[in-house]
Motif scaffolding. Structure first.
Motif, mmCIF file in Angstrom:
data_model
loop_
_atom_site.group_PDB
_atom_site.id
_atom_site.type_symbol
_atom_site.label_atom_id
_atom_site.label_comp_id
_atom_site.label_asym_id
_atom_site.label_seq_id
_atom_site.Cartn_x
_atom_site.Cartn_y
_atom_site.Cartn_z
ATOM 1 N N UNK A 259 0.822 -1.212 0.000
ATOM 2 C CA UNK A 259 0.000 0.000 0.000
ATOM 3 C C UNK A 259 0.854 1.259 0.000
ATOM 4 N N UNK A 260 2.078 1.143 0.515
ATOM 5 C CA UNK A 260 2.921 2.321 0.659
ATOM 6 C C UNK A 260 4.354 1.887 0.960
ATOM 7 N N UNK A 261 5.258 2.819 0.814
ATOM 8 C CA UNK A 261 6.643 2.569 1.202
ATOM 9 C C UNK A 261 6.713 2.339 2.707
ATOM 10 N N UNK A 262 5.876 3.037 3.470
ATOM 11 C CA UNK A 262 5.888 2.855 4.934
ATOM 12 C C UNK A 262 5.555 1.416 5.308
ATOM 13 N N UNK A 263 4.626 0.803 4.590
ATOM 14 C CA UNK A 263 4.314 -0.612 4.838
ATOM 15 C C UNK A 263 5.555 -1.467 4.606
ATOM 16 N N UNK A 264 6.299 -1.164 3.557
ATOM 17 C CA UNK A 264 7.514 -1.903 3.239
ATOM 18 C C UNK A 264 8.594 -1.668 4.299
ATOM 19 N N UNK A 265 8.685 -0.438 4.794
ATOM 20 C CA UNK A 265 9.722 -0.098 5.764
ATOM 21 C C UNK A 265 9.567 -0.855 7.075
ATOM 22 N N UNK A 266 8.343 -1.180 7.447
ATOM 23 C CA UNK A 266 8.141 -1.925 8.691
ATOM 24 C C UNK A 266 8.909 -3.239 8.633
ATOM 25 N N UNK A 267 8.781 -3.955 7.524
ATOM 26 C CA UNK A 267 9.505 -5.219 7.374
ATOM 27 C C UNK A 267 11.004 -5.030 7.380
#
Length: 178
Positions: free
Chosen positions: A81-89
């Motif tokens: 959904x977003x780069x922020x979603x990716x950053x969590x991982x």
């Protein structure tokens, strides 16, 4: 348009005259670009210095299908959904415990903004799960809602409904939970 730098000395005092600022040569070993699908869109720095990235590693992290994959490392996840979603991982794979309530709030802000408050088609079960995880980590969900959407709600009665409402809103001011 500005950057704020806070310097806190361990001891002693200093004045504004003790500090200087100047543009110097850009010297870095690594560039991480978040959410930019084309290298030409990075910034005016690239326009003014077309060889600025020559000889250095550039990590390109993006959720856009249209990403040009211009990095020496490209982490493109179009289903996110977003780069922020990716950053969590990414953050969790580096070290546990790095996501405090400040970081959780910032990441949840990005997810909520990109999913338009979880109403956009790019909202997935993973988006909601990560959002819940960020809230469990102390993210200030109501402050985010106020910062992102209260302006749009007040304008909704005064504006044309066909006008897109995806305006950028700055990250909310945080209150310390302690």
């Amino acid at each position: 348009d500005n950057i704020e730098v806070v310097v806190s000395p361990f001891s002693g005092n200093f004045t504004a005259q003790d500090a200087t600022f100047d543009y110097g040569a850009y010297k870095f070993d690594l560039v991480i670009v978040l959410g930019v699908s084309q290298i030409a869109k990075i910034d005016s720095i690239l326009e003014q210095n077309p060889t600025i990235f020559d000889g250095i590693h550039l990590i390109n992290i993006d959720a856009h299908r249209s990403n040009e994959q211009y990095g020496s490392v490209n982490y493109i996840e179009p289903q996110a959904s977003s780069v922020c979603e990716m950053l969590v991982g990414i953050i969790e794979s580096v070290a546990q415990g790095m996501i405090d309530y400040h970081v959780a709030t910032a990441l949840l802000t990005g997810i909520m903004s990109n999913t338009e408050g979880f109403t956009a088609p790019n909202t997935s079960a993973k988006s909601l799960t990560i959002a819940a995880q960020m809230m469990s980590g102390g993210a200030k969900q109501q402050e985010i809602v106020q910062a992102l959407f209260s302006h749009n709600q007040s304008q909704a009665t005064h504006s044309n409904p066909s006008t897109p409402s995806g305006e950028f809103r700055p990250a909310p001011k945080l209150t310390d939970p302690k």
